[in-house]
Design a protein around this motif. Structure first.
Motif, short mmCIF file in Angstrom:
data_model
loop_
_atom_site.label_atom_id
_atom_site.label_comp_id
_atom_site.label_asym_id
_atom_site.label_seq_id
_atom_site.Cartn_x
_atom_site.Cartn_y
_atom_site.Cartn_z
N CYS A 98 20.30 16.10 -9.89
CA CYS A 98 19.46 15.36 -10.83
C CYS A 98 19.27 13.92 -10.38
N PHE A 99 20.12 13.45 -9.43
CA PHE A 99 20.02 12.08 -8.94
C PHE A 99 19.12 12.05 -7.71
N LEU A 110 8.78 10.01 -22.75
CA LEU A 110 9.59 11.05 -22.13
C LEU A 110 9.00 12.43 -22.41
N SER A 111 8.49 12.64 -23.61
CA SER A 111 7.88 13.93 -23.95
C SER A 111 6.65 14.19 -23.08
N ASP A 112 5.87 13.14 -22.82
CA ASP A 112 4.69 13.30 -21.95
C ASP A 112 5.11 13.67 -20.53
N CYS A 113 6.15 13.00 -20.03
CA CYS A 113 6.63 13.29 -18.67
C CYS A 113 7.25 14.68 -18.58
N GLY A 143 13.33 13.25 -10.93
CA GLY A 143 11.97 12.96 -10.52
C GLY A 143 11.21 12.07 -11.47
N MET A 144 11.90 11.41 -12.40
CA MET A 144 11.26 10.50 -13.34
C MET A 144 11.80 9.09 -13.16
N ASP A 145 10.89 8.13 -13.19
CA ASP A 145 11.22 6.72 -12.99
C ASP A 145 11.50 6.08 -14.35
N VAL A 146 12.77 5.76 -14.59
CA VAL A 146 13.20 5.17 -15.85
C VAL A 146 13.36 3.67 -15.65
N SER A 147 12.67 2.86 -16.44
CA SER A 147 12.79 1.40 -16.34
C SER A 147 13.63 0.88 -17.50
N TYR A 148 14.50 -0.10 -17.20
CA TYR A 148 15.40 -0.63 -18.22
C TYR A 148 15.72 -2.08 -17.92
N VAL A 207 6.39 9.61 -14.54
CA VAL A 207 6.64 10.63 -13.53
C VAL A 207 6.62 9.98 -12.16
N SER A 208 7.67 10.22 -11.37
CA SER A 208 7.75 9.67 -10.02
C SER A 208 6.96 10.54 -9.06
#
Length: 399
Positions: free
Chosen positions: A102-103, A267-270, A357-362, A377-378
């Protein structure tokens, strides 16, 4: 008159009796002859089989002795230094499998195993080298050891092709010591003379030539050299001593993890794009994974010391290697180019984490509070491997 008749037939009866006796004797003699002949044939075959068996045993013993001598000669030759450069011979090892994790990148991969219980990976063995029968019985163990290669080390090629010219750093920076240095063999840094890693993971399920793991600290694409079952009676050492700096709890834990109001909808859209390749059942489960990962400060020492430096992105939207954590998934960092500066409030800096495969920004403020702002989505998930293992393949085992 009657006695005369009886006396007349008496010689005939005697003759018949003698004939029958001779016939019986002849039959017995013939039977005995054939029995003896058959016995001689069987005895001859037994002797031939014994001779053949002895010959096979002698050949097997000779071959075994030959193999033993050859192995001894090989070990002796490999153990002797090479005359031209005095380097010891290498022992080439080919990976037997690869991890689909997952990473997606090193950044965010836990520094130790089991810190993120929801972190899943699918270990896929090379069926040409590892038949599925090799995995029989593994599912009866709760955990297993995994031996792998730090394949993302930047000096890997130079280290293996030109070991005499590759100088590993004797001391590395340690996050728990806030950048203080420690001898590499007193740490779990991936930057080692032999870049081989050891980790432990929970065995969730086994299917064919695949093993589903959780609690992993392995980045996607990690080559696997071997796995072994975890044995509590000998692998868990009661009263083992460690340095005081290792025993400090929650040194890298953040104060809190919160999500923005719009994060769930993003997140639901991705999820509509990612779910076919995801190891998770729903967006809610994936959000729990994100929270577990960000419960630890995954930033590198330089990012923590220079929190105002923005994360520069390349043309494909990915963070450059210099902006990523310099270790692959361990508790130390090996970069010598980090500057120690006073930390400042960093609420205006946005960091990125690539998961599934998803780009999470924080963002993370000076008090250690994490605000997860958005997810997109990445490009990895759009251009990645179409044959990735997914939750749908393991649904029955995980239910």
């Amino acid at each position: 008159m009657g006695s005369t008749v009886n006396s007349k037939w008496l010689p005939v009866t005697s003759t018949i009796t003698v004939a029958l006796a001779l016939l019986s004797a002849s039959t017995a003699a013939i039977s005995l002859y054939f029995c003896r002949k058959k016995a001689r044939v069987l005895y001859s075959k037994i002797q031939e089989l014994e001779i053949s068996l002895n010959s096979c045993m002698q050949k097997s013993a000779a071959e075994r002795q030959g193999r033993i001598r050859a192995q001894q000669d090989l070990r002796k030759a490999l153990a002797q230094p090479k005359s031209e450069n005095l380097e010891q011979a290498s022992y080439p090892m080919t990976p037997i499998g690869v991890v689909q994790s997952c990473f997606s990148t090193r950044n965010g991969t836990p520094r130790q195993p089991l810190l993120v219980p929801l972190a899943r990976a699918c270990l896929i063995f090379d069926s040409a080298r590892v038949p599925p029968a090799s995995l029989e019985g593994l599912v009866e163990y709760s955990h297993c050891w995994i031996i792998y290669v730090f394949h993302l080390n930047t000096d890997l090629v130079k280290l293996w092709k030109h070991p005499s010219r590759s100088k590993f750093k004797a001391k590395v920076r340690v996050p728990r010591l806030k950048g203080g240095r420690m001898g590499v063999f007193a740490t779990r840094s991936p930057h080692r003379p032999c870049p081989i890693g050891l980790t432990v993971a929970k065995v969730e399920a086994v299917q064919g030539n695949m093993v589903l793991l959780s609690g992993v600290d392995l980045v996607d694409g990690t080559p696997i050299l071997d796995i072994k079952p975890y044995l509590p009676y000998c692998d868990s050492i009661q009263g083992a001593a460690v340095p005081e700096w290792v025993m400090v709890d929650n040194m890298l834990a953040v104060a809190s993890v919160n999500f923005s109001e719009s994060f769930s909808s993003s997140l639901s859209d991705c999820w509509e794009t990612a779910k076919k390749k995801s190891l998770y059942a729903s967006p809610d489960e994936l959000q729990c994974l994100i929270k577990q990962v960000l419960s630890w400060d995954i930033r590198s020492i330089s990012q923590r010391n220079q929190p105002h430096d923005p994360l520069i992105k390349t043309g494909n939207g990915e963070a450059p290697h210099s902006a990523l954590d310099s270790n692959q998934n361990q508790d130390q960092e090996a970069s010598d180019n980090e500057n120690s500066q006073v930390c400042h409030p960093s609420g205006d800096v946005t960091y990125h984490l690539i998961l599934e495969g998803m780009d999470v920004s924080y963002r993370i403020d000076f008090n250690g509070n994490v605000i997860v702002e958005n997810v997109v989505v990445s490009s990895d998930i759009l251009n990645g491997n179409q044959n990735r293992s997914s939750f749908l393949m393991w649904r029955d085992e995980l239910s």
